[in-house]
Each structure stands twice: as structure tokens, then as C-alpha cells.
Design a protein around this motif. Structure first.
Motif, mmCIF file in Angstrom:
data_model
loop_
_atom_site.group_PDB
_atom_site.id
_atom_site.type_symbol
_atom_site.label_atom_id
_atom_site.label_comp_id
_atom_site.label_asym_id
_atom_site.label_seq_id
_atom_site.Cartn_x
_atom_site.Cartn_y
_atom_site.Cartn_z
ATOM 1 N N ASP A 208 6.940 -28.442 59.793
ATOM 2 C CA ASP A 208 5.859 -27.570 59.480
ATOM 3 C C ASP A 208 5.469 -27.772 57.782
ATOM 4 O O ASP A 208 4.345 -27.858 57.567
ATOM 5 N N VAL A 209 6.618 -28.053 57.206
ATOM 6 C CA VAL A 209 6.360 -28.325 55.719
ATOM 7 C C VAL A 209 5.672 -29.489 55.368
ATOM 8 O O VAL A 209 4.625 -29.619 54.666
ATOM 9 N N ILE A 210 6.053 -30.578 56.261
ATOM 10 C CA ILE A 210 5.401 -31.812 56.042
ATOM 11 C C ILE A 210 3.899 -32.012 56.229
ATOM 12 O O ILE A 210 3.077 -32.392 55.436
ATOM 13 N N ASN A 211 3.526 -31.241 57.356
ATOM 14 C CA ASN A 211 2.111 -30.851 57.883
ATOM 15 C C ASN A 211 1.207 -30.080 56.917
ATOM 16 O O ASN A 211 0.169 -30.324 56.648
ATOM 17 N N ASN A 212 1.969 -29.118 56.099
ATOM 18 C CA ASN A 212 1.336 -28.359 55.074
ATOM 19 C C ASN A 212 1.456 -28.798 53.770
ATOM 20 O O ASN A 212 0.851 -28.041 52.880
ATOM 21 N N VAL A 213 2.200 -29.750 53.498
ATOM 22 C CA VAL A 213 2.224 -30.116 52.075
ATOM 23 C C VAL A 213 0.980 -30.409 51.313
ATOM 24 O O VAL A 213 0.050 -31.150 52.247
ATOM 25 N N LEU A 215 -0.208 -31.532 47.568
ATOM 26 C CA LEU A 215 0.269 -31.562 46.228
ATOM 27 C C LEU A 215 -0.445 -30.562 45.283
ATOM 28 O O LEU A 215 -1.678 -30.279 45.557
ATOM 29 N N PRO A 216 0.224 -29.985 44.436
ATOM 30 C CA PRO A 216 -0.089 -28.985 43.740
ATOM 31 C C PRO A 216 -1.227 -29.571 42.850
ATOM 32 O O PRO A 216 -1.249 -30.696 42.337
ATOM 33 N N ARG A 217 -2.347 -28.745 42.508
ATOM 34 C CA ARG A 217 -3.474 -28.935 41.574
ATOM 35 C C ARG A 217 -2.939 -29.334 40.418
ATOM 36 O O ARG A 217 -2.158 -28.789 39.619
ATOM 37 N N LYS A 218 -3.421 -30.428 39.774
ATOM 38 C CA LYS A 218 -3.090 -30.922 38.446
ATOM 39 C C LYS A 218 -3.794 -29.789 37.515
ATOM 40 O O LYS A 218 -4.468 -29.202 37.450
ATOM 41 N N LYS A 219 -2.543 -29.339 36.660
ATOM 42 C CA LYS A 219 -2.501 -28.004 35.968
ATOM 43 C C LYS A 219 -2.959 -28.679 34.441
ATOM 44 O O LYS A 219 -2.185 -29.664 33.823
ATOM 45 N N TYR B 4 1.120 -38.832 56.772
ATOM 46 C CA TYR B 4 2.342 -38.245 57.137
ATOM 47 C C TYR B 4 3.679 -38.607 56.473
ATOM 48 O O TYR B 4 4.303 -37.812 55.953
ATOM 49 N N ARG B 7 3.553 -37.970 52.914
ATOM 50 C CA ARG B 7 4.024 -36.504 52.637
ATOM 51 C C ARG B 7 5.588 -36.058 52.871
ATOM 52 O O ARG B 7 6.232 -35.409 52.370
ATOM 53 N N SER B 8 6.223 -37.204 53.859
ATOM 54 C CA SER B 8 7.352 -36.749 54.359
ATOM 55 C C SER B 8 8.267 -37.233 53.077
ATOM 56 O O SER B 8 9.532 -36.812 52.878
ATOM 57 N N ILE B 11 9.941 -34.601 50.990
ATOM 58 C CA ILE B 11 10.788 -33.379 51.416
ATOM 59 C C ILE B 11 12.250 -33.785 51.044
ATOM 60 O O ILE B 11 12.403 -35.387 50.924
ATOM 61 N N ASN B 282 11.768 -25.000 54.319
ATOM 62 C CA ASN B 282 10.952 -24.236 55.311
ATOM 63 C C ASN B 282 10.474 -22.839 55.044
ATOM 64 O O ASN B 282 9.554 -22.284 55.336
ATOM 65 N N GLN B 285 7.755 -23.230 52.823
ATOM 66 C CA GLN B 285 6.671 -24.338 53.130
ATOM 67 C C GLN B 285 6.312 -25.168 51.822
ATOM 68 O O GLN B 285 4.920 -25.406 51.734
ATOM 69 N N ALA B 286 7.326 -25.619 51.168
ATOM 70 C CA ALA B 286 7.121 -26.481 50.243
ATOM 71 C C ALA B 286 8.234 -27.391 49.948
ATOM 72 O O ALA B 286 9.241 -27.164 50.529
ATOM 73 N N PRO B 287 7.712 -28.800 49.420
ATOM 74 C CA PRO B 287 8.893 -29.835 49.565
ATOM 75 C C PRO B 287 9.881 -29.795 48.227
ATOM 76 O O PRO B 287 9.341 -29.505 47.212
ATOM 77 N N ARG B 448 -10.550 -24.967 34.084
ATOM 78 C CA ARG B 448 -11.213 -26.063 34.707
ATOM 79 C C ARG B 448 -12.651 -25.951 35.253
ATOM 80 O O ARG B 448 -13.200 -26.752 36.128
#
Lengths: 219, 489
Positions: A208-213, A215-219, B4, B7-8, B11, B282, B285-287, B448
Motif C-alpha cells: 500500500d505504501v509503495i503504491n502510494n508513495v 515524494l514530498p513537494r520540494k519546499k 514501483y 518507490r520500494s 521503504i 503502513n 502510508q509513508a516511507p 510558490r
């Protein structure tokens, strides 16, 4: 290395023994890889490896049969002893004794059904199987029955995989012809020991996490 | 969009946790503190960090025989010193007045002989790592915070915060449930809720299937229609700072800090963990690995700074959700902006003021930006019209009409003299009367996004912000008044 093997053969060490000894590092590596790369935990590394060796001695069929008898009897005995207010060590001693007797009965029973292979099983694989019981009980106390059962199944699975690998004739010949392969195995283990990637099971666990990752917007 | 596989890699898996974080950053001596709850309590207390009060300890059968049960209050918690994952913990929450027996969290009464039997089991190592002999201690029972009352089943929720390099990296709230029999551990059936680091508000929630040991996401408290997202954790900032300080005190470089929020005392550290679990990813929902790698090697001089930086880097999930739902950006009241004029741009502090309609900029800044001609020309004709009370005692309509007349008298000439930069001259009524202000056009970059806006020039030298951004320029934003000042653009 080939000289060493020749010397051993000349001294009357059975070829089978030599193969199994040479294969032991292979078994260990398979188990290490199963844990580091696939995510199969089993009961550590020693237990599945030694069960694999026990299977080699008993053949897989009888090995599995003995394993399940031992486990079932152990669990039954433990359940009966649960309410008794005995110390852990005494409980375990009683349980292992009952298991030993049950194995004896099982072998006798096997003999009477003309399963001669079963009656001829040597003592060491039997003892190995029995020691698994303690491992199982420790895990059961710490992590619960389900986890212990899960790990037991994983252990049996790994031991079976190793069994088939070692029994594979082409592979046996290869190892006998080039025993230096065992050195390669050390290198492979060094690589495994430094492996920091996700285990296969973790690709599933964190899907789930991998699918939803994102990357945070550059701040 | 990353593949994929890429992204993995963000984690944190078991191998990476052990090889890259636990082993290099957690020395043996520090792990000892984490694994020994009494020692941990002592170490934290010495550093003035809040911990549940110790009520007593029993280390061996002899002490058990001589233990005076009357020293214990009506409610307490019994813990094995080296217990794993919440095993062997017994919560006693009162005494039955009739029988005089203690009552456990599951409403069962327990007698002293039963307590003794439980303690002997602990001595035997039935609840500790690989069956080592263990000791027990009693501590105060943390009182349930009212906020958590609807969410917890017979236990106290706690907040798990992963800390690395003095920064809180990720956090989750753990709720005790009926399935977990009042314990907050995920592997026993508890629920874990991810927390937005900036706001301390819960985001996602997971539960675990105990047969397959797989986490799955849930939205509501099991058996109810109570949503799990949106719970605001009390004492959030304080908890994060305590967690960060626990790292320093314990000597663990990478750890999970478990904090309970007592109704009266606020945050207290329940325990620290040298090998924190990975399901927190989990729940949020963040790595984790990606976050850890981003802060590795940063020099953080204090817990407060670590917390602030972490909130800037990893927080803001709630905001992003609002932004997604409304299509508007969430910004705080105070913000650094870029402002552009004919002679260049400046980075300045601005205040986003929904009480003002127009954007206004300080006279000096306007001159710096290249609007000097406008200011000069305007002052020639209206030397005194900067927010002064012009017609004392008259009603507002009269004031407006009169001021308008004055403006119309000179507007043509001023526009001519100000080399095309002056757009208009506007009447602005505010609390201190009506003023006449020149209007110019400028470009502002806020969070921005570029906004082309008309702005009035006013003398704001005595005020903290050279730029006030009014409603007219803020249509695509939502102002969050609770948001702290951001140093970034």
C-alpha cells in the motif's frame, strides 16, 4: 580440496557422508537467503538446517511423519500439563519424555505395517526432531501459538527445499567435482550479510505504501 | 512518477533497519537501557524527563515473601522488567470494597496469591526475552485522557515516535481494543493511527490480521462508525520534544519512544525501544527510509530545533489533504514572500491579513523596488494623507465624499508625473480614518505561486511587516491561523 576428499574416501568415509558435509554450507546459505531476501523466518538458521539433515537420513516421507507425530504429541502433553503448577523445566522434561515414548510407539507401529524404512531410522535424526519441540514451545510462550505454528510450517518448508536441493544428483556431482564451490558460498553469504534491500515478503507487507508513495513537494 | 522498484527503495525493511540504523547507531550500552525498564526509568528521571512513578519492585522470591501489599495503592500496573511486547503486564484499576480484592482491567478480581503466582511466572522468565529470569515492578496507572475515551478499550493509548538524529521522523497513535484485550500493541490486535507531525492530527489507520500477520487499512473504530482520522493528539509539541530528548539521554541513535498522555500529568515516557517496528510506515502510508536518509548527517543543535525541522520536512499531510479537496493551498498568517518591482525583487516578511481587502506595501520597500517616482509625485500633492484622520467628527459618508473630491483634483497630474507606474489612487478606510494611497502593480510569489496584484503604498515603517497581503490576492489560499511562521519561501 579434491585431495582432501580423496583422502577421506580412502580412509573409508562413506561418499554420502562427504556429500552431506559439503552440502551443509549450501543448506545454510539457502536458509540465510530465505530469510534475508525472501523473508521466511523459520526457527532461526540452525533448526531448519539440522532438520534438513535429519530428513536426508530418514527420507522426506518418514521425516515429515515423525515431525508431525512429535509436534502433535508435544502439544497434547503441553496442553495437559498446562494447568499443573510445575516449573517450566520439569514440564519440559515430562513433555520430551512423552514425546520420546510416542516416537518409539510410532516406529514399532510403522514396523508392524511393514514400513521397514521407518523401523530402521537411526537415533540421531529422531533426537533432532525431538529437540525441535523445545524450540517450538519457547516461541509459543513468547509469541503465541499461531506464530509458533507459522514458523514451524516455514521451517518444514525450508528443510524440504534444502532436502530436494541436496538430493539433486546433478548438483551433487557438481559439488563433488568442484568442492571449491563451498568457498563461493562464503562470498555469497558475505553479500547476503550486507543486503539491505526489501525482503520479498516486505514488498507485499508494504504494498500500500509503495503504491502510494509520493515524494514530498520540494519546499 | 517513480517506478514501483524505485518507490520500494524508499521503504525501510527489516534488513536495512538492522544493518543501517540499529547496528551502527545503537551501541550495546544504550540498548541495555532500552531493554531494562527500571534502568530506563531511572535514566530518564535523572534527566528530568517525565515517567510513570515507580511504586515498588520485587526482584526475587525472598522479596516476594516479605512484600507488604498494603504499600500499593488502589490502582497500579505490574510490569515484568524485561517483558516483551506488552506480555505479562497486569493493569489493576481498583479495589472491590466488599471482598477487598483488587480488580484488573478486564473486571476480574485478583487475589494476592494469584498475584504472587503471576510474579513467580515472571521470575521464571515466562514473559521475557528467551526465557531469562526476570523481576517485576509496580508503577502508577496512567490516567486516560478524556480525548481518547471514545477510542480506547480498557487501556491507555500511547504515541510511538521514531527518533533519529534528534528529529522525530514518524509517529503513530496506538489504541487498545477489545481484540487486544486492552493492550495497545499492533501484533496483539491493537490499532495504529498515523499522525501528521506538524499538527498532531491522525491521518490513516491500520489493524492487523492476526492469522496472516498482515496489516490492513481501516477507517472506523471496529464495530462503530467513529472515524479514526482527525483525532488531535494533546500535548503534541511537548511529546515530540520529550521524544527527541529521550534519544540524547538514552544514547540510542535510532529508537522508538512510547509516550502516554496522562489526564493530569501530560506526556510520560512509558518505554523506549531500540528496535522499533516497521508497520508505522503502513499506519502513516509513508516511507521511513527516505525520511531517515534525508536527515542523516544534519547537524541539529537542540531537541526544539530538531522537532521544528522535522515538522517542516515531514509534516503537512493534513494540509495537503485540504489542498487536494479544495484545490486551495493552506498557508499560515506569516510568510516569507518574494515581491517584484521595476527595479528588481526582494525577499520580505509578509502578513496575510484577511481583514484587509487590498494588499499594501511599505513606502520604503516601494522605493527600493523602483516605485520612487510614484511616491515622489504622490507626496508632492498629498504630503499628509497617510492614514490620518482628516475630518474629525464627521460621518463616514461625508468623509469619503470629501476625500474623493480631493483625490480627483490631482489624479491626472500625478499619473502623468509617475512615468506610467501609478495605476490609480485609492481611498482606503481603516480604523484610523480614511487615507488616500497610490496604487501600483506588482508581482508577488507566495508559497510558490505567482500573483499579479495591485498594491497600495503606505508608510508602514513602524509596523513589523513591510507587506500586508489582503483578501483580494488570497483567493486561491486557505489561511490556517494555527500554522507557525515559515522560514522557507
Amino acid at each position: 580440496m579434491p585431495d582432501l576428499i580423496q583422502l577421506a574416501l580412502d580412509q573409508g568415509v562413506p561418499q554420502e557422508t562427504i556429500i552431506y558435509i559439503l552440502m551443509y554450507p549450501v543448506i545454510l546459505t539457502v536458509i540465510a537467503a530465505a530469510r534475508q531476501v525472501v523473508g521466511i523466518k523459520a526457527f532461526g538458521i540452525y533448526t531448519p538446517s539440522i532438520i534438513a539433515v535429519a530428513f536426508l537420513a530418514t527420507t522426506l516421507k518418514y521425516g515429515l511423519a515423525i515431525f508431525f507425530v512429535v509436534l502433535a504429541v508435544a502439544l497434547g502433553t503441553r496442553f495437559i500439563l498446562k494447568s499443573s503448577k510445575l516449573l517450566y523445566i520439569s514440564k519440559t522434561a515430562i513433555m520430551l519424555s512423552v514425546v520420546a515414548l510416542a516416537v518409539l510407539a510410532f516406529l514399532a507401529l510403522g514396523g508392524s505395517f511393514r514400513r521397514t524404512g521407518l523401523a530402521n531410522v537411526s537415533i540421531f535424526p529422531l533426537l533432532i526432531m525431538i529437540t525441535i519441540v523445545e524450540k517450538f514451545v519457547v516461541v509459543q510462550i513468547e509469541n503465541g501459538f499461531k506464530t509458533a505454528m507459522y514458523l514451524a510450517v516455514e521451517t518444514i518448508f525450508l528443510a524440504s527445499v534444502c532436502y530436494y536441493l541436496v538430493k539433486w544428483e546433478a548438483f551433487q556431482n557438481l559439488v563433488l567435482a568442484y568442492p571449491a564451490i563451498v568457498v563461493l558460498i562464503v562470498i555469497l553469504n558475505i553479500a547476503l550479510g550486507k543486503w539491505t534491500g526489501l525482503r520479498l515478503s516486505e514488498y507485499f507487507r508494504f504494498r500500500d505504501v509503495i503504491n502510494n508513495v509520493e515524494l514530498p513537494r520540494k519546499k | 512518477m517513480l517506478s514501483y522498484l524505485e518507490r520500494s527503495k524508499l521503504i525501510l525493511g527489516m534488513n536495512a533497519r538492522n544493518m543501517l540504523y540499529v547496528r551502527p547507531y545503537n551501541p550495546k550500552s544504550a540498548k541495555k537501557i532500552a531493554d531494562d525498564k527500571l534502568l530506563c526509568k531511572k535514566v530518564l528521571k535523572k534527566a528530568d524527563l517525565p515517567v510513570p512513578f515507580l511504586l515498588g519492585k520485587i526482584r526475587n522470591p525472598e522479596e516476594l515473601a516479605n512484600f507488604d501489599w498494603n504499600t500499593l495503592p488502589k490502582s497500579f500496573v505490574l510490569k515484568p522488567n524485561r517483558g516483551l511486547g506488552g506480555e505479562g503486564i497486569m493493569v489493576v484499576y481498583g479495589k472491590n470494597k466488599k471482598s477487598g480484592n483488587w480488580v484488573k482491567a478486564d473486571r476480574q478480581e485478583i487475589t494476592i496469591p494469584e498475584l504472587e503466582a503471576h510474579i513467580r511466572n515472571v521470575f521464571e522468565g515466562n514473559y521475557s526475552l528467551s526465557g531469562q529470569p526476570d523481576t517485576v515492578f509496580f508503577e502508577e496507572r496512567v490516567k486516560l485522557n478524556r480525548i481518547f475515551k471514545p477510542y480506547s478499550y480498557r487501556g491507555i493509548p500511547d504515541v510511538r515516535i521514531i527518533v533519529f538524529n534528534r528529529m522525530p521522523i514518524m509517529a503513530m497513535l496506538r489504541l487498545p481494543t477489545e481484540q487486544s484485550r486492552g493492550r495497545a500493541n499492533l501484533h496483539l490486535g491493537g490499532i495504529c493511527l498515523g499522525i501528521d507531525l506538524t499538527t498532531g492530527v491522525t491521518t490513516h489507520a491500520i489493524s492487523r490480521n492476526l492469522s496472516t500477520q498482515q496489516d490492513y487499512r481501516i477507517e472506523y473504530l471496529p464495530g462503530t462508525r467513529i472515524p479514526l482520522a482527525g483525532i488531535r493528539i494533546p500535548y503534541w509539541q511537548e511529546s515530540l520534544e520529550i521524544a527527541s530528548m529521550c534519544q540524547e539521554v538514552s544514547g540510542l541513535g535510532f529508537l522508538g519512544v512510547d509516550i502516554m498522555l496522562d489526564r493530569d500529568r501530560g506526556p510520560v515516557v512509558a518505554e523506549i525501544n531500540a528496535r522499533p517496528g516497521l508497520s508505522i510506515q503502513n499506519a502513516n502510508q509513508a516511507p521511513l527510509r527516505e525520511r531517515l536518509e534525508r536527515v542523516k548527517g544534519l547537524k541539529i543543535s537542540s531537541a526544539k530545533k530538531g522537532v521544528r525541522l522535522a515538522q517542516d520536512l515531514f509534516g503537512g499531510e493534513i494540509e495537503e489533504e485540504v489542498e487536494e479537496a479544495t484545490g486551495k493551498r493552506v498557508v499560515g498568517i506569516f510568510k516569507k514572500i518574494i515581491i517584484e518591482g521595476p527595479r528588481g525583487k526582494r525577499i520580505v516578511d509578509a502578513k496575510l491579513d484577511t481583514g484587509a481587502y487590498y494588499t499594501s506595501i511599505d513606502e520604503e520597500l516601494a522605493i527600493e523596488l523602483g516605485f520612487g517616482e510614484v511616491v515622489k509625485a504622490f507626496k508632492e500633492y498629498f504630503p499628509h494623507f497617510h492614514g490620518s484622520l482628516m475630518f474629525p467628527g464627521k460621518d463616514i459618508d461625508y468623509q469619503l465624499a470629501e476625500t474623493r473630491k480631493i483625490r480627483d483634483l490631482h489624479i491626472e497630474e500625478i499619473v502623468q508625473k509617475s512615468t506610467g507606474l501609478l495605476q490609480n489612487i485609492r481611498l482606503v478606510s481603516s480604523s484610523n480614518g480614511i487615507s488616500i494611497r497610490p496604487v501600483i502593480e506588482t508581482k508577488i510569489i507566495l508559497d510558490r505561486s505567482a500573483i499579479l496584484t495591485k498594491a497600495t503604498i503606505v508608510r508602514r515603517k513602524h509596523l513589523r511587516f513591510p507587506v500586508i497581503i489582503g483578501r483580494k490576492s488570497l483567493k486561491s489560499f486557505i489561511i490556517d491561523v494555527g500554522k507557525k511562521k515559515e522560514e522557507s519561501l
